[in-house]
Each structure stands twice: as structure tokens, then as C-alpha cells.
Design an enzyme around this catalytic site. Structure first.
Site, PDB file in Angstrom:
ATOM      1  N   ASP A   4       9.628   4.060  12.871  1.00 45.55           N
ATOM      2  CA  ASP A   4      10.222   2.910  13.553  1.00 45.55           C
ATOM      3  C   ASP A   4      11.623   2.553  13.031  1.00 45.55           C
ATOM      4  OD1 ASP A   4       9.061   2.017  11.176  1.00 45.55           O
ATOM      5  OD2 ASP A   4       7.782   0.509  12.101  1.00 45.55           O
TER       6      ASP A   4
ATOM      7  N   ASP B 213       1.532   4.974   1.715  1.00 39.86           N
ATOM      8  CA  ASP B 213       1.211   5.850   2.846  1.00 39.86           C
ATOM      9  C   ASP B 213       1.820   7.220   2.583  1.00 39.86           C
ATOM     10  OD1 ASP B 213       0.184   3.586   4.469  1.00 39.86           O
ATOM     11  OD2 ASP B 213       2.284   2.954   4.381  1.00 39.86           O
TER      12      ASP B 213
ATOM     13  N   ASP C  40       0.853  -1.186   0.000  1.00 41.49           N
ATOM     14  CA  ASP C  40       0.000   0.000   0.000  1.00 41.49           C
ATOM     15  C   ASP C  40       0.892   1.240   0.000  1.00 41.49           C
ATOM     16  OD1 ASP C  40       0.938   0.265   2.647  1.00 41.49           O
ATOM     17  OD2 ASP C  40      -0.756  -0.872   3.409  1.00 41.49           O
TER      18      ASP C  40
HETATM   19  P1  ATP Z   1       3.718  -2.448   4.906  1.00 42.97           P
HETATM   20  O1  ATP Z   1       2.570  -1.494   4.657  1.00 42.97           O
HETATM   21  O2  ATP Z   1       4.356  -2.971   3.695  1.00 42.97           O
HETATM   22  O3  ATP Z   1       3.395  -3.497   5.924  1.00 42.97           O
HETATM   23  P2  ATP Z   1       4.916  -0.084   6.038  1.00 42.97           P
HETATM   24  O4  ATP Z   1       6.341   0.205   6.421  1.00 42.97           O
HETATM   25  O5  ATP Z   1       4.300   0.786   5.004  1.00 42.97           O
HETATM   26  O6  ATP Z   1       4.891  -1.594   5.610  1.00 42.97           O
HETATM   27  P3  ATP Z   1       2.708   0.676   7.690  1.00 42.97           P
HETATM   28  O7  ATP Z   1       2.138  -0.080   8.853  1.00 42.97           O
HETATM   29  O8  ATP Z   1       1.890   0.854   6.486  1.00 42.97           O
HETATM   30  O9  ATP Z   1       4.077  -0.052   7.359  1.00 42.97           O
HETATM   31  O10 ATP Z   1       3.167   2.095   8.256  1.00 42.97           O
HETATM   32  C1  ATP Z   1       3.662   3.118   7.419  1.00 42.97           C
HETATM   33  C2  ATP Z   1       4.843   3.786   8.061  1.00 42.97           C
HETATM   34  O11 ATP Z   1       4.451   4.369   9.316  1.00 42.97           O
HETATM   35  C3  ATP Z   1       6.006   2.870   8.424  1.00 42.97           C
HETATM   36  O12 ATP Z   1       6.869   2.668   7.344  1.00 42.97           O
HETATM   37  C4  ATP Z   1       6.674   3.633   9.531  1.00 42.97           C
HETATM   38  O13 ATP Z   1       7.472   4.688   9.024  1.00 42.97           O
HETATM   39  C5  ATP Z   1       5.497   4.245  10.262  1.00 42.97           C
HETATM   40  N1  ATP Z   1       5.023   3.374  11.353  1.00 42.97           N
HETATM   41  C6  ATP Z   1       4.023   2.472  11.302  1.00 42.97           C
HETATM   42  N2  ATP Z   1       3.833   1.880  12.475  1.00 42.97           N
HETATM   43  C7  ATP Z   1       4.740   2.421  13.318  1.00 42.97           C
HETATM   44  C8  ATP Z   1       5.040   2.241  14.701  1.00 42.97           C
HETATM   45  N3  ATP Z   1       4.368   1.351  15.445  1.00 42.97           N
HETATM   46  N4  ATP Z   1       6.037   3.009  15.233  1.00 42.97           N
HETATM   47  C9  ATP Z   1       6.702   3.910  14.483  1.00 42.97           C
HETATM   48  N5  ATP Z   1       6.460   4.112  13.186  1.00 42.97           N
HETATM   49  C10 ATP Z   1       5.493   3.392  12.601  1.00 42.97           C
HETATM   50 MG    MG Z   2       2.272   0.669   4.387  1.00 40.57          MG
END
Ligand code: ATP
Ligand code: MG
Length: 447
Positions: free
Chosen positions: A153, A74, A72
Site C-alpha cells: 500500500d 510480518d 507485530d
Molecule cells: P501494523 O501491523 O503496525 O498495523 P503494518 O504496516 O504491519 O502495520 P499489516 O496490516 O500488518 O500492517 O500489513 C503488513 C503489510 O502488508 C503492510 O505494511 C503492507 O505492506 C501490506 N498490506 C497490508 N494491507 C494491505 C492492503 N490492504 N493493501 C496493500 N498492502 C497491504
Molecule cells: Mg503488521
């Protein structure tokens, strides 16, 4: 490199409040608008045209840099959720209390738009709360992009793509960690895990998905802090389990969960009655289905993970003299009620799990006349798949997994013969709780 090290050194034990970016111009990186979903590009432009800063962030940028297809997209922006709502009107919904953000809907696609966040000490009770153990209870203090980056994170998740000039803003040396395939928390790892223990699950999820290793100081605190998960919201943990088991990489993930002591706080009873072979086969099966874009039901995974405690409870109730049918029903209820203290299980999923379980003794000792009706049952497929996996995992199922496979392939004449032959089989022994010796798994079954 020196900068990354300095940042980490400065952050030891105290919160990191802002980071400075290294800006990589468009001609020095491969991220192209062509590979970003049109909905995300439109969202970025509308924010930018209204005078806000707008960046693609997280998995969208990380996966494109790795040559993968992002799950996805963001967005991080200087606009507040209310300003986003104002810009997108009915397309936009503001969600979340702990972490408020905007969902912008384009047809079936939803783009997550989060406002830049700052460190907490700047906030009041309404916008930010942290408990005595350092757990973040509310995280809604708006900030600028440098503050936002320090709240992310992992270093590889803190690379921002700027729609204004298509440059990448790398705040924590994430590109280098991407090249070296290392997952590294930003800031002091223990503080960051205490702020949000779910980051431990995210760490191993990304390690399994991307085939990365955890940096030593990112890995080291996990076994000791794993029990912090016990106090997390059960709903959040259920959502996270969804991502853990439904992300297409459950097979490499399961051993990591156990290695880091993260499995037990999620599934305490499963650890008392482990069924490793069944779990691993279920994981391989689920991953294989996702790889060919077949649907998966998370309930199936829960049924497998909790199968050991389920068998133990059934046996206990039977030993107490409870008749088989209520014993299976009560045991299912007990196991799920107990599990719900850790991970919520939505009502529909709970029903599917119980159906899968309750079908097992009936599939193992079917009444010859009911075979056809059972095969018509809407849950037959899941129950049968579960039986086959148990059989492959070496459980004594009286060979009925193979029997049902043959029966489904047989012509009507042979089916009747097979059903008749069932009459002469002994009825006892259904769903023995003791695993038999392991047999080599067959990889062609569906979960
Ligand atoms: P994917 O969507 O492929 O699982 P993602 O890295 O995009 O991976 P998301 O859960 O969509 O993960 O979150 C988007 C972004 O928000 C992350 O890349 C990170 O920068 C931040 N993020 C999400 N959850 C946390 C958290 N618990 N603590 C700190 N930052 C976070
Ligand atoms: Mg994501």
C-alpha cells in the site's frame, strides 16, 4: 528521487506491476536483529535455510526505522503457503480466501508469512478476481519480490529487510518519506483505493498513529471514494474498526475520519445523531488505558459511537407508548441490527453494548435497595464508566455519575445514608436525549 517520481508518473492511471529496489547495506541502516522478535527471526531463518527468499516487511521494519516498538512482525517470502506449511508443520496454519497466507505460531506469538504476489492480469479466476469497479476480490497470484513491492500500500510499508545479508530493500523511496513523515500510496491513488477501499482507512490510521501527513495526491481522492466502503465485507470493516479504535491513537484519528468523510460509511446512523464530545472523551480515555497497558473493550467504543441513535430510538418508542424496559431493549436491538449492515458486531460484543446501554437508566434512577446488587453486576464497571463519560460530555445524567463515584468511595454507613437520600429524588428525566451545555472534561476516568 527521480526514480520515485518516474515510477509515479509511469503509473498514472495504469497499474504498476513491478518496482526496482534501492539496496541499503547493513552498515547504512539501524535495523538490527536484536530488535526483531526471536520468533520472527527464527521464522526468517528457517525459510532462508530451506532455500527461499525471506524478508521482514511492513510495520516491523517501518516502526524500527522510526524508533518505535512494532506491534507485530510480518514476513514476505518466495515460498508458497503450502511450502511454508511443509516447513513448519503443526506450527503453521493457512488462512484467508481473498488473501491466502500462513500463520506460524511460536507459543503465543503469531508471525504472518505472506507469499510474494504479482499483478492480477497474470492470474485466472481461481487465484485472482477483480470486479467491474476495480475491487480486488481475490489476490492470490504468486510473483517475485519486485512484483510484490508494487502491490504494497504505502511507500513506507514497502521497505524489506533481507535476512540473507541484513540489507534493506527500499522499493518506493520509503525511507525518504519516513524522514519527511509523509504517507504516500504506491502507484495511482484512485486505482489503489478502488482495488481495496480499506486502504483509505489504513491511510488515516497510519497518519494518526505515526503523526504523518498524507501526501496531497494520496489524500485528494479519499472524500470522493469514501462511499466505496459501503460495499466492503462487514467483517473486514469490524476488524478494521478494532484497529482504528484499539490502536492507542483513537483521539487524533476520530477527527481525521470525519474530515475525510470516512466516518459516515462506517457509522451512518451515528452521523445523524452525533455526540462529538462523548466520542472524543471515549477516544482519549481508551488511548490513555492502552498507554498504560490496561485492557480495553471494543464494545465500549461502539456503545459510545451509537449512543445518539440509541437515545433517539428509545425516545421514539417511549413516544409511541412502549413501556421503558422493552423500549430500551427494542431500541438496542434495532440500532445494532442496523449497524451490522456496515460493520459486523460479534454476538458477545453486541451483548456488552446492550448491557452498557440498558444499565444507563437504571444507574440514573437506581432503586435505593438495589444499589448494592447493581454494583456487584459484572457489567457495572463498564456501565458506570459510560455514565461518567456522558456526564463529562455535558449530558444531563442528574449528577448520578458523580453520585456513584462518591458512593463507591464511601464507608458502609455513608453508603446507606446516600441510598436513603435517593428516596426523595424525583424519578423522571432519566437519560434525556438532549445534550446539556459542555463542561470541561476530567481526564481521570476509566473506560
Ligand atoms: P501494523 O501491523 O503496525 O498495523 P503494518 O504496516 O504491519 O502495520 P499489516 O496490516 O500488518 O500492517 O500489513 C503488513 C503489510 O502488508 C503492510 O505494511 C503492507 O505492506 C501490506 N498490506 C497490508 N494491507 C494491505 C492492503 N490492504 N493493501 C496493500 N498492502 C497491504
Ligand atoms: Mg503488521
Amino acid at each position: 528521487m527521480l526514480k520515485g517520481w518516474l515510477n509515479r508518473w509511469r503509473s498514472r492511471g495504469k497499474p504498476l506491476t513491478r518496482l526496482k529496489p534501492v539496496i541499503i547495506p547493513r552498515d547504512r541502516h539501524p535495523v538490527s536483529r536484536k530488535n526483531i522478535s526471536p520468533a520472527a527471526v527464527r521464522t526468517l531463518y528457517r525459510l532462508h535455510d530451506a532455500g527461499h527468499q525471506a524478508f521482514l516487511i511492513g510495520g516491523g521494519v517501518r516502526d524500527l526505522l522510526l524508533g518505535l516498538d512494532p506491534k507485530d512482525f510480518d514476513i514476505a517470502t518466495s515460498a508458497t503457503p503450502e511450502q511454508v506449511k511443509h516447513l513448519f508443520g503443526g506450527q503453521c496454519q493457512i488462512i484467508g480466501r481473498r488473501f491466502r497466507l500462513a500463520h506460524v505460531r511460536w507459543g503465543r506469538e503469531v508471525i504472518e508469512v505472506a507469499t510474494f504476489r504479482a499483478h492480477h492480469s497474470d492470474g485466472d479466476e481461481q487465484t485472482a478476481r477483480t470486479n467491474a469497479d476495480g475491487l480486488i476480490l481475490r489476490d492470490n497470484v504468486w510473483g517475485d519480490i519486485e512484483e510484490d513491492a508494487a502491490r504494497r500500500d504505502f511507500t513506507i510499508n514497502a521497505i524489506y529487510y533481507n535476512i540473507a545479508d541484513f540489507s534493506l530493500w527500499d522499493f518506493a523511496n520509503g525511507r525518504k518519506d519516513l524522514e519527511q513523515r509523509v504517507l504516500r500510496l504506491i502507484g495511482d491513488p484512485e486505482t489503489r483505493y478502488r482495488e481495496d477501499p480499506v486502504r483509505m482507512l489504513r491511510a488515516i490510521r497510519f497518519a494518526a498513529k505515526l503523526d504523518f501527513t498524507l501526501a496531497p495526491d494520496t489524500a485528494a481522492p479519499i472524500p470522493e471514494l469514501a462511499e466505496l466502503l459501503e460495499d466492503m465485507s462487514s467483517h473486514r470493516l469490524y476488524d478494521e474498526c478494532h484497529k482504528l479504535f484499539g490502536g492507542g491513537h483513537a483521539a487524533p484519528l476520530l477527527p481525521l475520519l470525519e474530515e475525510y468523510g470516512l466516518f459516515e460509511p462506517l457509522f451512518p446512523e451515528a452521523m445523524l445523531y452525533p455526540r462529538h464530545q462523548l466520542w472524543q472523551l471515549t477516544a482519549e480515555n481508551t488511548d490513555a488505558r492502552i498507554a498504560i497497558c490496561k485492557g480495553i473493550n471494543p464494545a465500549f467504543f461502539f456503545a459510545a459511537l451509537l449512543w445518539g441513535p440509541m437515545q433517539a430510538r428509545v425516545q421514539q418508542l417511549l413516544d409511541e407508548g412502549v413501556p421503558p424496559v422493552p423500549a430500551w431493549q427494542q431500541a438496542g436491538q434495532m440500532v445494532l441490527t442496523s449497524q451490522q449492515r456496515r460493520t459486523a458486531i460479534p454476538r458477545h460484543a453486541a451483548q456488552v453494548i446492550r448491557d452498557i446501554w440498558e444499565m444507563q437508566p437504571r444507574l440514573e434512577v437506581p432503586r435505593p435497595r438495589q444499589v448494592e446488587a447493581m454494583a456487584q453486576n459484572e457489567r457495572f464497571r463498564a456501565g458506570y464508566d459510560f455514565l461518567v463519560l456522558r456526564e463529562q460530555a455535558g449530558e444531563d445524567t442528574r449528577g448520578m455519575g458523580a453520585w456513584w463515584t462518591r458512593w463507591q468511595d464511601a464507608d458502609p454507613g455513608l453508603q446507606i445514608e446516600m441510598q436513603r437520600a435517593l428516596e426523595n429524588r424525583p424519578k423522571e428525566g432519566a437519560t434525556s436525549s438532549k445534550p446539556r451545555r459542555r463542561r470541561k472534561p476530567r481526564a481521570d476516568q476509566n473506560a
